[in-house]
Design an enzyme around this catalytic site. Structure first.
Site, PDB file in Angstrom:
ATOM      1  N   ASP A  76      66.582  -2.786  25.934  1.00  0.00           N
ATOM      2  CA  ASP A  76      67.663  -3.506  26.595  1.00  0.00           C
ATOM      3  C   ASP A  76      67.690  -3.156  28.073  1.00  0.00           C
ATOM      4  OD1 ASP A  76      68.526  -0.885  25.706  1.00  0.00           O
ATOM      5  OD2 ASP A  76      70.561  -1.427  26.306  1.00  0.00           O
ATOM      6  N   GLU A 135      70.813   1.087  24.711  1.00  0.00           N
ATOM      7  CA  GLU A 135      70.966   2.313  25.493  1.00  0.00           C
ATOM      8  C   GLU A 135      71.831   2.079  26.719  1.00  0.00           C
ATOM      9  OE1 GLU A 135      70.267   5.448  28.428  1.00  0.00           O
ATOM     10  OE2 GLU A 135      69.828   3.315  28.654  1.00  0.00           O
TER      11      GLU A 135
END
Length: 376
Positions: A76, A135
Protein backbone atom coordinates in the site's frame (compact mmCIF):
# COMPACT_ATOMS: atom_id res chain seq x y z
CA UNK A 1 16.61 -22.49 -11.69
CA UNK A 2 14.45 -19.82 -13.29
CA UNK A 3 15.91 -16.66 -14.83
CA UNK A 4 16.76 -13.95 -12.28
CA UNK A 5 14.11 -11.29 -11.74
CA UNK A 6 14.85 -7.75 -12.92
CA UNK A 7 14.14 -5.59 -9.86
CA UNK A 8 13.51 -2.46 -11.95
CA UNK A 9 10.95 -4.14 -14.19
CA UNK A 10 9.13 -5.63 -11.20
CA UNK A 11 9.21 -2.33 -9.29
CA UNK A 12 7.66 -0.57 -12.29
CA UNK A 13 4.94 -3.23 -12.57
CA UNK A 14 4.09 -2.83 -8.87
CA UNK A 15 4.07 0.98 -9.04
CA UNK A 16 1.76 0.87 -12.06
CA UNK A 17 -0.92 -0.70 -9.84
CA UNK A 18 -2.70 2.06 -7.87
CA UNK A 19 -2.72 0.79 -4.29
CA UNK A 20 -3.58 3.62 -1.93
CA UNK A 21 -4.00 2.24 1.57
CA UNK A 22 -5.78 -0.03 2.35
CA UNK A 23 -4.72 -2.00 -0.73
CA UNK A 24 -5.79 -5.24 -2.33
CA UNK A 25 -6.17 -6.91 -5.70
CA UNK A 26 -4.06 -6.09 -8.74
CA UNK A 27 -0.81 -5.15 -7.00
CA UNK A 28 -0.91 -8.43 -5.05
CA UNK A 29 -1.57 -10.28 -8.31
CA UNK A 30 1.67 -8.91 -9.74
CA UNK A 31 3.70 -10.01 -6.73
CA UNK A 32 1.90 -13.34 -6.60
CA UNK A 33 2.87 -14.05 -10.22
CA UNK A 34 6.53 -13.18 -9.61
CA UNK A 35 6.82 -15.33 -6.47
CA UNK A 36 4.86 -18.28 -7.84
CA UNK A 37 7.32 -18.48 -10.73
CA UNK A 38 10.12 -18.79 -8.16
CA UNK A 39 8.53 -21.76 -6.40
CA UNK A 40 6.86 -19.94 -3.51
CA UNK A 41 3.62 -21.19 -2.03
CA UNK A 42 1.23 -18.25 -1.81
CA UNK A 43 -1.41 -17.58 0.82
CA UNK A 44 -3.61 -14.51 0.34
CA UNK A 45 -6.66 -13.25 2.16
CA UNK A 46 -8.75 -10.09 2.40
CA UNK A 47 -10.12 -8.87 5.73
CA UNK A 48 -12.33 -6.13 7.11
CA UNK A 49 -14.44 -3.33 5.76
CA UNK A 50 -14.49 0.46 5.76
CA UNK A 51 -13.00 2.62 7.11
CA UNK A 52 -9.84 0.60 7.90
CA UNK A 53 -10.37 -2.07 5.23
CA UNK A 54 -10.77 -4.10 3.19
CA UNK A 55 -7.10 -5.03 3.39
CA UNK A 56 -5.26 -7.82 1.63
CA UNK A 57 -2.39 -9.75 3.20
CA UNK A 58 0.04 -12.26 1.74
CA UNK A 59 2.33 -14.89 3.21
CA UNK A 60 4.56 -16.59 0.64
CA UNK A 61 6.97 -19.37 1.63
CA UNK A 62 9.64 -21.45 -0.04
CA UNK A 63 11.55 -24.32 1.51
CA UNK A 64 11.09 -25.85 4.94
CA UNK A 65 12.61 -26.04 8.37
CA UNK A 66 15.31 -23.87 9.92
CA UNK A 67 16.75 -21.38 9.50
CA UNK A 68 13.64 -19.41 8.61
CA UNK A 69 14.39 -15.97 7.14
CA UNK A 70 11.44 -13.59 6.80
CA UNK A 71 11.15 -10.46 4.68
CA UNK A 72 8.33 -8.06 5.58
CA UNK A 73 6.92 -5.18 3.60
CA UNK A 74 3.83 -3.40 2.34
CA UNK A 75 2.29 -2.83 -1.07
CA UNK A 76 0.00 0.00 0.00
CA UNK A 77 1.02 3.61 -0.55
CA UNK A 78 -0.10 7.01 0.70
CA UNK A 79 -2.38 9.10 -1.57
CA UNK A 80 -0.30 10.75 -4.32
CA UNK A 81 -1.61 14.29 -3.85
CA UNK A 82 -1.76 17.00 -6.50
CA UNK A 83 1.19 18.47 -8.37
CA UNK A 84 3.09 15.49 -9.80
CA UNK A 85 5.03 16.06 -13.00
CA UNK A 86 3.29 13.00 -14.48
CA UNK A 87 0.94 10.16 -13.59
CA UNK A 88 2.06 8.88 -10.13
CA UNK A 89 0.92 5.38 -11.09
CA UNK A 90 2.72 5.28 -14.42
CA UNK A 91 6.31 4.52 -13.41
CA UNK A 92 9.02 5.99 -15.59
CA UNK A 93 12.78 6.37 -15.50
CA UNK A 94 14.19 9.87 -15.79
CA UNK A 95 17.99 10.29 -15.83
CA UNK A 96 18.57 7.06 -13.97
CA UNK A 97 15.82 7.66 -11.42
CA UNK A 98 12.64 5.58 -11.11
CA UNK A 99 9.68 7.88 -10.44
CA UNK A 100 6.23 6.87 -9.15
CA UNK A 101 4.23 6.54 -5.95
CA UNK A 102 5.81 3.68 -4.02
CA UNK A 103 9.19 3.88 -5.77
CA UNK A 104 10.79 4.75 -2.45
CA UNK A 105 8.28 3.50 0.13
CA UNK A 106 8.47 0.57 -0.51
CA UNK A 107 7.63 -1.25 -3.73
CA UNK A 108 11.20 -1.06 -5.01
CA UNK A 109 12.50 -2.82 -1.89
CA UNK A 110 9.99 -5.62 -2.35
CA UNK A 111 11.07 -5.94 -5.98
CA UNK A 112 14.72 -5.96 -4.87
CA UNK A 113 14.11 -8.78 -2.42
CA UNK A 114 12.25 -10.82 -5.04
CA UNK A 115 15.23 -10.29 -7.34
CA UNK A 116 17.57 -11.35 -4.53
CA UNK A 117 15.83 -14.65 -3.83
CA UNK A 118 15.54 -15.36 -7.57
CA UNK A 119 19.36 -15.58 -7.58
CA UNK A 120 19.63 -17.93 -4.62
CA UNK A 121 19.53 -21.70 -5.14
CA UNK A 122 17.88 -22.58 -1.86
CA UNK A 123 18.86 -26.04 -0.64
CA UNK A 124 17.88 -25.65 2.99
CA UNK A 125 15.80 -23.54 5.34
CA UNK A 126 12.76 -21.37 4.70
CA UNK A 127 12.31 -17.98 3.07
CA UNK A 128 9.05 -16.15 3.62
CA UNK A 129 7.48 -12.91 2.42
CA UNK A 130 5.10 -11.23 4.89
CA UNK A 131 3.33 -8.58 2.84
CA UNK A 132 0.44 -6.36 3.91
CA UNK A 133 -1.79 -3.80 2.25
CA UNK A 134 -2.23 -1.65 5.37
CA UNK A 135 1.09 -0.36 6.68
CA UNK A 136 0.35 3.23 5.74
CA UNK A 137 -3.03 3.05 7.47
CA UNK A 138 -4.01 1.93 10.95
CA UNK A 139 -2.91 -1.71 10.43
CA UNK A 140 -6.26 -2.88 11.80
CA UNK A 141 -6.38 -5.75 9.31
CA UNK A 142 -2.72 -5.73 8.31
CA UNK A 143 0.44 -7.11 9.90
CA UNK A 144 -1.20 -8.00 13.26
CA UNK A 145 -3.48 -10.33 11.31
CA UNK A 146 -0.48 -11.85 9.51
CA UNK A 147 0.97 -12.58 12.95
CA UNK A 148 -2.33 -14.23 13.96
CA UNK A 149 -2.17 -16.36 10.79
CA UNK A 150 1.41 -17.46 11.55
CA UNK A 151 0.64 -18.21 15.20
CA UNK A 152 -2.39 -20.30 14.30
CA UNK A 153 -0.14 -22.48 12.14
CA UNK A 154 2.79 -22.43 14.58
CA UNK A 155 5.02 -20.79 11.98
CA UNK A 156 7.75 -18.58 13.43
CA UNK A 157 10.60 -16.97 11.48
CA UNK A 158 13.99 -16.88 13.19
CA UNK A 159 14.67 -13.33 11.98
CA UNK A 160 12.80 -10.74 9.91
CA UNK A 161 14.19 -8.02 7.67
CA UNK A 162 11.80 -5.16 6.85
CA UNK A 163 12.46 -3.30 3.60
CA UNK A 164 11.50 0.19 4.75
CA UNK A 165 13.62 3.04 3.34
CA UNK A 166 16.05 3.63 6.21
CA UNK A 167 19.12 5.05 4.49
CA UNK A 168 19.66 8.81 4.81
CA UNK A 169 22.33 10.24 2.52
CA UNK A 170 23.62 7.08 0.85
CA UNK A 171 22.35 3.55 0.44
CA UNK A 172 23.60 1.57 3.41
CA UNK A 173 24.39 4.40 5.81
CA UNK A 174 21.61 3.57 8.30
CA UNK A 175 19.92 0.44 9.65
CA UNK A 176 17.00 0.67 12.05
CA UNK A 177 17.39 -1.65 15.04
CA UNK A 178 14.30 -0.39 16.83
CA UNK A 179 11.57 2.18 16.52
CA UNK A 180 9.85 4.70 18.75
CA UNK A 181 6.29 4.13 19.80
CA UNK A 182 3.48 6.39 18.62
CA UNK A 183 0.17 7.43 20.15
CA UNK A 184 -2.39 9.83 18.69
CA UNK A 185 -4.86 11.64 20.94
CA UNK A 186 -7.86 13.87 20.40
CA UNK A 187 -9.05 16.20 23.18
CA UNK A 188 -12.56 17.62 22.87
CA UNK A 189 -13.64 20.37 25.26
CA UNK A 190 -17.38 21.12 25.36
CA UNK A 191 -18.73 24.65 25.54
CA UNK A 192 -21.99 26.49 24.97
CA UNK A 193 -22.27 28.42 21.72
CA UNK A 194 -23.42 32.02 21.95
CA UNK A 195 -23.00 35.62 20.82
CA UNK A 196 -19.73 37.29 21.81
CA UNK A 197 -21.69 40.29 23.11
CA UNK A 198 -23.48 38.06 25.63
CA UNK A 199 -20.73 35.89 27.11
CA UNK A 200 -22.74 35.21 30.25
CA UNK A 201 -25.10 33.17 28.07
CA UNK A 202 -22.31 31.05 26.62
CA UNK A 203 -19.34 28.96 27.75
CA UNK A 204 -16.19 29.56 25.75
CA UNK A 205 -14.07 26.38 25.41
CA UNK A 206 -11.05 28.18 23.92
CA UNK A 207 -9.46 29.41 27.17
CA UNK A 208 -9.76 25.87 28.54
CA UNK A 209 -8.12 24.30 25.51
CA UNK A 210 -5.40 26.94 25.69
CA UNK A 211 -4.68 25.89 29.28
CA UNK A 212 -4.53 22.25 28.25
CA UNK A 213 -2.16 22.97 25.36
CA UNK A 214 0.08 25.10 27.56
CA UNK A 215 0.19 22.53 30.37
CA UNK A 216 0.97 19.60 28.05
CA UNK A 217 3.51 21.56 26.05
CA UNK A 218 5.41 22.34 29.26
CA UNK A 219 5.86 18.67 30.20
CA UNK A 220 9.35 17.21 29.85
CA UNK A 221 8.84 13.53 29.13
CA UNK A 222 12.42 12.23 29.36
CA UNK A 223 16.01 12.74 28.20
CA UNK A 224 16.21 9.61 26.05
CA UNK A 225 18.86 6.93 26.53
CA UNK A 226 21.73 5.27 24.69
CA UNK A 227 19.37 3.67 22.17
CA UNK A 228 16.64 6.30 21.77
CA UNK A 229 16.29 10.08 21.50
CA UNK A 230 14.00 11.91 23.95
CA UNK A 231 10.26 11.33 23.63
CA UNK A 232 8.38 14.28 22.15
CA UNK A 233 4.78 15.52 22.26
CA UNK A 234 3.59 17.57 19.30
CA UNK A 235 0.24 19.24 18.75
CA UNK A 236 -0.90 18.69 15.18
CA UNK A 237 -4.25 20.52 15.05
CA UNK A 238 -6.53 22.82 17.05
CA UNK A 239 -10.02 23.54 15.76
CA UNK A 240 -13.47 24.90 16.57
CA UNK A 241 -16.67 24.21 14.60
CA UNK A 242 -17.32 27.83 13.66
CA UNK A 243 -15.02 30.60 12.42
CA UNK A 244 -17.48 33.51 12.71
CA UNK A 245 -15.91 36.48 14.49
CA UNK A 246 -18.99 37.17 16.60
CA UNK A 247 -19.74 33.61 17.76
CA UNK A 248 -18.38 31.83 20.83
CA UNK A 249 -17.89 28.23 19.63
CA UNK A 250 -19.73 25.33 21.16
CA UNK A 251 -16.64 23.12 21.42
CA UNK A 252 -12.91 23.07 20.78
CA UNK A 253 -10.69 20.16 19.78
CA UNK A 254 -6.94 19.59 19.96
CA UNK A 255 -5.07 16.79 18.23
CA UNK A 256 -1.63 15.59 19.29
CA UNK A 257 0.91 12.88 18.68
CA UNK A 258 3.57 11.54 21.04
CA UNK A 259 6.58 9.68 19.63
CA UNK A 260 8.08 7.88 22.58
CA UNK A 261 11.05 5.74 23.50
CA UNK A 262 11.28 2.62 25.63
CA UNK A 263 11.23 4.67 28.84
CA UNK A 264 7.51 5.21 28.24
CA UNK A 265 4.46 3.17 27.33
CA UNK A 266 1.45 4.19 25.31
CA UNK A 267 -1.02 3.49 28.12
CA UNK A 268 0.99 5.53 30.66
CA UNK A 269 1.13 8.49 28.29
CA UNK A 270 -2.62 8.35 27.71
CA UNK A 271 -3.21 8.38 31.46
CA UNK A 272 -0.83 11.33 31.83
CA UNK A 273 -2.73 13.37 29.24
CA UNK A 274 -6.07 12.43 30.77
CA UNK A 275 -4.88 13.68 34.15
CA UNK A 276 -3.75 17.05 32.75
CA UNK A 277 -7.00 17.47 30.84
CA UNK A 278 -9.11 16.64 33.86
CA UNK A 279 -7.21 19.22 35.91
CA UNK A 280 -7.30 22.02 33.34
CA UNK A 281 -10.65 21.35 31.66
CA UNK A 282 -12.99 19.16 33.74
CA UNK A 283 -15.57 17.43 31.59
CA UNK A 284 -13.37 17.25 28.50
CA UNK A 285 -13.06 13.95 26.60
CA UNK A 286 -9.78 12.33 25.58
CA UNK A 287 -9.72 9.71 22.83
CA UNK A 288 -6.52 7.85 22.07
CA UNK A 289 -5.16 5.43 19.51
CA UNK A 290 -1.85 3.72 20.28
CA UNK A 291 -0.20 2.88 16.96
CA UNK A 292 2.57 0.85 18.57
CA UNK A 293 4.99 0.61 21.46
CA UNK A 294 8.70 1.38 21.27
CA UNK A 295 10.90 -1.63 20.62
CA UNK A 296 14.60 -2.43 20.41
CA UNK A 297 16.21 -5.49 18.82
CA UNK A 298 19.20 -6.63 20.89
CA UNK A 299 22.52 -7.26 19.10
CA UNK A 300 22.76 -10.64 17.44
CA UNK A 301 23.30 -12.59 14.24
CA UNK A 302 20.75 -10.56 12.26
CA UNK A 303 22.68 -7.34 12.95
CA UNK A 304 25.91 -8.98 11.90
CA UNK A 305 24.52 -10.42 8.66
CA UNK A 306 22.93 -7.15 7.54
CA UNK A 307 25.92 -4.98 8.49
CA UNK A 308 28.41 -7.35 6.84
CA UNK A 309 26.34 -7.45 3.64
CA UNK A 310 26.05 -3.67 3.45
CA UNK A 311 29.75 -3.19 4.12
CA UNK A 312 30.76 -5.73 1.47
CA UNK A 313 28.58 -4.09 -1.18
CA UNK A 314 29.03 -0.40 -0.34
CA UNK A 315 32.12 -0.11 1.84
CA UNK A 316 30.04 1.69 4.47
CA UNK A 317 29.71 0.89 8.16
CA UNK A 318 26.03 1.67 8.76
CA UNK A 319 24.74 3.56 11.77
CA UNK A 320 22.44 1.46 13.94
CA UNK A 321 19.57 3.83 14.67
CA UNK A 322 16.12 4.05 16.26
CA UNK A 323 15.27 7.49 14.87
CA UNK A 324 12.43 8.40 12.53
CA UNK A 325 8.91 7.06 12.28
CA UNK A 326 7.49 3.73 13.24
CA UNK A 327 7.19 0.58 11.12
CA UNK A 328 5.47 -2.79 11.24
CA UNK A 329 8.46 -3.95 13.24
CA UNK A 330 6.45 -2.77 16.26
CA UNK A 331 4.25 -5.83 15.68
CA UNK A 332 6.75 -8.29 14.20
CA UNK A 333 9.10 -7.99 17.18
CA UNK A 334 6.60 -10.29 18.93
CA UNK A 335 7.85 -13.10 16.69
CA UNK A 336 11.63 -12.71 16.53
CA UNK A 337 14.51 -10.21 16.11
CA UNK A 338 13.68 -7.54 13.52
CA UNK A 339 15.67 -4.89 11.67
CA UNK A 340 14.66 -2.40 8.97
CA UNK A 341 16.92 -1.67 6.02
CA UNK A 342 16.24 -0.17 2.62
CA UNK A 343 16.68 2.71 0.20
CA UNK A 344 17.58 6.35 0.92
CA UNK A 345 14.34 7.89 2.18
CA UNK A 346 14.49 11.55 1.15
CA UNK A 347 11.56 11.30 -1.28
CA UNK A 348 9.18 9.06 0.68
CA UNK A 349 5.58 10.38 0.69
CA UNK A 350 6.62 13.39 -1.43
CA UNK A 351 5.48 14.53 -4.86
CA UNK A 352 7.45 12.79 -7.62
CA UNK A 353 8.60 10.09 -5.18
CA UNK A 354 11.63 8.37 -6.63
CA UNK A 355 14.59 6.03 -6.19
CA UNK A 356 17.84 5.78 -8.12
CA UNK A 357 17.96 2.75 -10.41
CA UNK A 358 21.51 1.96 -9.30
CA UNK A 359 20.40 2.03 -5.65
CA UNK A 360 17.58 -0.44 -6.32
CA UNK A 361 19.98 -2.76 -8.13
CA UNK A 362 22.56 -2.45 -5.34
CA UNK A 363 19.85 -3.09 -2.73
CA UNK A 364 18.99 -6.35 -4.51
CA UNK A 365 22.65 -7.38 -4.29
CA UNK A 366 22.78 -6.52 -0.59
CA UNK A 367 19.60 -8.50 0.06
CA UNK A 368 21.08 -11.43 -1.88
CA UNK A 369 24.15 -11.36 0.37
CA UNK A 370 21.92 -11.21 3.46
CA UNK A 371 19.88 -14.23 2.36
CA UNK A 372 22.94 -16.29 1.52
CA UNK A 373 24.56 -15.54 4.88
CA UNK A 374 21.33 -16.08 6.83
CA UNK A 375 20.67 -19.47 5.24
CA UNK A 376 24.33 -20.45 5.10
Amino acid sequence: MTDPVDPIALARALINCPSVTPARGEVFDVLDSALSALGFTIHRWVMGGAPDGPTENMVATRGSGSPHFGFAGHLDVVPPGEGWSGDPFDAHIDNGVLVGRGANDMKSAIAAFVAAVSRVEQDKGTISFLITGDEEGYATYGTPRIIDWLNERQIRPDVILIGEPTSVDRLGDTVKIGRRGSVNMWIEIPGVQGHVAYPHRATNPIPAIARVVSALDAIHLDDGNDAFPPSNLEFTAISVPTQASNVIPGSATAQLNIRFNNLQSGAELVRMVEGVVEREAPGAVVKARISGEAFLTPPGRLFDVVVESISEETGLQPELSTSGGTSDGRFLIQLCPVVDFGLPNASMHKLDEHAAVEDIEALARIYERVVRKALG
